[in-house]
Scaffold this active site. Structure first.
Site, mmCIF file in Angstrom:
data_model
loop_
_atom_site.group_PDB
_atom_site.id
_atom_site.type_symbol
_atom_site.label_atom_id
_atom_site.label_comp_id
_atom_site.label_asym_id
_atom_site.label_seq_id
_atom_site.Cartn_x
_atom_site.Cartn_y
_atom_site.Cartn_z
ATOM 1 N N ALA A 255 0.785 -1.239 0.000
ATOM 2 C CA ALA A 255 0.000 0.000 0.000
ATOM 3 C C ALA A 255 0.814 1.286 0.000
ATOM 4 C CB ALA A 255 -0.929 0.011 1.218
ATOM 5 N N ALA A 256 2.055 1.270 0.483
ATOM 6 C CA ALA A 256 2.818 2.513 0.596
ATOM 7 C C ALA A 256 3.025 3.128 -0.792
ATOM 8 C CB ALA A 256 4.159 2.244 1.274
ATOM 9 N N PRO A 257 2.946 4.464 -0.880
ATOM 10 C CA PRO A 257 2.846 5.472 0.189
ATOM 11 C C PRO A 257 1.428 5.835 0.621
ATOM 12 C CG PRO A 257 3.213 6.563 -1.895
ATOM 13 C CD PRO A 257 3.183 5.088 -2.199
ATOM 14 N N GLY A 259 -1.438 6.348 -1.490
ATOM 15 C CA GLY A 259 -2.303 7.070 -2.424
ATOM 16 C C GLY A 259 -3.585 6.318 -2.735
ATOM 17 N N ASP A 277 2.086 -3.002 4.032
ATOM 18 C CA ASP A 277 3.285 -2.887 3.206
ATOM 19 C C ASP A 277 4.446 -3.555 3.925
ATOM 20 O OD1 ASP A 277 3.971 -1.141 0.573
ATOM 21 O OD2 ASP A 277 5.749 -1.358 1.833
ATOM 22 N N ASP A 303 4.457 -8.999 5.024
ATOM 23 C CA ASP A 303 4.900 -9.564 3.754
ATOM 24 C C ASP A 303 3.693 -10.194 3.066
ATOM 25 O OD1 ASP A 303 6.002 -11.214 1.716
ATOM 26 O OD2 ASP A 303 7.877 -11.426 2.833
ATOM 27 N N ASP A 322 -1.388 -3.979 -5.494
ATOM 28 C CA ASP A 322 -0.513 -3.148 -6.331
ATOM 29 C C ASP A 322 0.870 -3.783 -6.232
ATOM 30 O OD1 ASP A 322 0.660 -1.197 -7.808
ATOM 31 O OD2 ASP A 322 0.362 0.416 -6.372
ATOM 32 N N CYS A 375 2.727 -0.992 -12.176
ATOM 33 C CA CYS A 375 3.137 0.148 -13.011
ATOM 34 C C CYS A 375 4.234 -0.319 -13.967
ATOM 35 C CB CYS A 375 3.576 1.340 -12.167
ATOM 36 S SG CYS A 375 4.887 1.002 -10.982
#
Length: 429
Positions: A255-257, A259, A277, A303, A322, A375
């Site tokens: 999840a970090a950071p 958004g 995270d 983890d 993500d 990404c």
């Protein structure tokens, strides 16, 4: 008043740390920017980003201009010359000023005896610029990508690889996410207009606004009050597929950071969100984002391969994964990625993604939704990853994003001016 520092030497040392030591520019640059005046921060960033964006070209030019490479303790001079060449090629800095400041950088890195050498190389480039650039533009290096990555792009996208490479070398637009719990997008755009700035709504993502000209966050209406967040349009696309609802238990994994955690809560303010995270240091960024937007979520270090360690047997209505990836879709935002990644990283990342998918799937409720996102633009991390998962997971079904033969939706960098991004929406039967 901050001490006057030589920005060219600072940029050279930062680039050297990225290329020679494998450090991330996002870790190196902020502490350096604290040492310079506000007006110099932007130039320091431009020099670092620009040199890393065009590194293969600058390296090729130096090899043409010098009889032998700088090595050992003189290696920083190699990067200082790169900074000089970048200014001559890509900035509006007057050539005499670019040369003078770069040559003076030799003193800052304690190599004053090499001022003459640096001056000579840069002046030789000025004399031979047309001839050298004509030769360079006949070579693969002109795409400004490492050869292993160029080969992967050519294999994956025979018709598109050039446009992807070109998009990776552009400066990215600044995308914002309007907090719908405070303002509609149109009402916030009116506030932006009153502040003397112009923004454009995204055609597909309902909270996304692109600034005509990038601006510091403190200049954005209501930033400190949580009215707006800096987030690329493609990253915002995750919510289209996740479609979170009030009252649901939702996991934001990796999840970090934060958004996407905060975007979930903007769309579904009464959802129960768990943000996880593996990087304990980056968890502070999630807390910062939640605080600025006045939101609450359960934040845990954990983890993704071992979910029972941080959530026991708990199941979720929706999961946003993500996944850790090569980040080859966001090179235009992080040009150091081109030089930090290696070809061998791709199968290792694909294996990690596979392990996380398999481990977290049992924690999705029957009928629940998992959105897998990266990404990256590489099929091994995206469509091929999901295709293999569907083949080995009997109760997983692809929904709305692609076909079983070509699963997922791939955004390419520059397409609709968003970053390169991949999404696959999976339903548990």
């Amino acid at each position: 008043m901050k001490k006057q520092r030589n920005l060219r030497s600072m940029a050279a040392q930062a680039v050297e740390q990225v290329v020679e030591q494998g450090q991330s520019l996002s870790n190196i640059l902020p502490p350096l920017q604290q040492k310079v005046s506000d007006k110099d921060k932007a130039l320091l960033q431009e020099l670092c980003f620009g040199v890393l964006r065009t590194l293969s070209q600058l390296d090729w030019l130096i090899n043409k201009l010098m009889a032998r490479p700088m090595t050992g303790k003189q290696r920083t001079v190699h990067y200082l010359i790169m900074v000089g060449l970048y200014q001559l090629l890509y900035t509006r800095i007057p050539p005499h000023a670019a040369l003078a400041e770069t040559v003076e950088g030799a003193i800052a890195i304690k190599r004053p005896q090499l001022k003459g050498l640096i001056n000579g190389v840069l002046r030789q480039f000025q004399r031979r610029q047309e001839e050298l650039l004509a030769e360079f533009n006949t070579r693969d290096a002109r795409y400004l990508h490492p050869s292993w990555l160029l080969k992967r792009l050519q294999k994956a996208y025979p018709e598109q690889w050039q446009s992807i490479a070109e998009a990776n070398n552009q400066r990215p637009p600044m995308w914002l996410r309007i907090n719908r719990t405070h303002h509609s997008r149109d009402s916030w755009l009116a506030l932006l207009d009153e502040a003397g700035m112009k923004g454009f709504p995204h055609a597909d993502y309902p909270d996304a606004v692109r600034l005509e000209t990038p601006a510091p966050v403190h200049a954005l209406p209501g930033f400190e009050d949580g009215w707006v967040t800096v987030q690329d349009a493609s990253a915002q696309g995750c919510m289209t597929w996740l479609a979170p609802q009030n009252g649901e238990h939702i996991l934001d994994l990796c999840a970090a950071p934060g958004g996407k955690t905060t975007h979930i809560l903007e769309v579904a303010p009464e959802a129960q969100v768990v943000a996880v995270d593996i990087d304990e240091q980056r968890l502070s960024r999630i807390y910062d984002n939640l605080k600025r937007l006045g939101m609450k979520a359960t934040v845990k270090q954990g983890d993704g391969r071992y979910p029972s360690q941080w959530c026991g047997e708990q199941q979720f209505d929706r999961i946003l994964l993500d996944a850790p990836c090569s980040a080859t879709g966001v090179i235009r935002r992080h040009p150091d990625i081109k030089w930090l990644r290696r070809d061998r990283d791709i199968p290792e990342l694909a294996q990690l993604q596979s392990e996380i998918l398999d481990a977290i799937w049992p924690h999705l409720k029957s009928g629940g939704t998992l959105v897998y996102a990266t990404c990256s633009v590489l099929p091994e991390e995206n469509s091929l990853q999901i295709k293999a998962f569907l083949q080995r997971t009997a109760d997983a079904e692809l929904c709305e994003t692609g076909t079983p033969e070509q699963p997922g939706k791939q955004n390419q960098p520059g397409a609709e001016e968003g970053d390169g991004f991949f999404y696959a929406k999976l339903i548990k039967k």
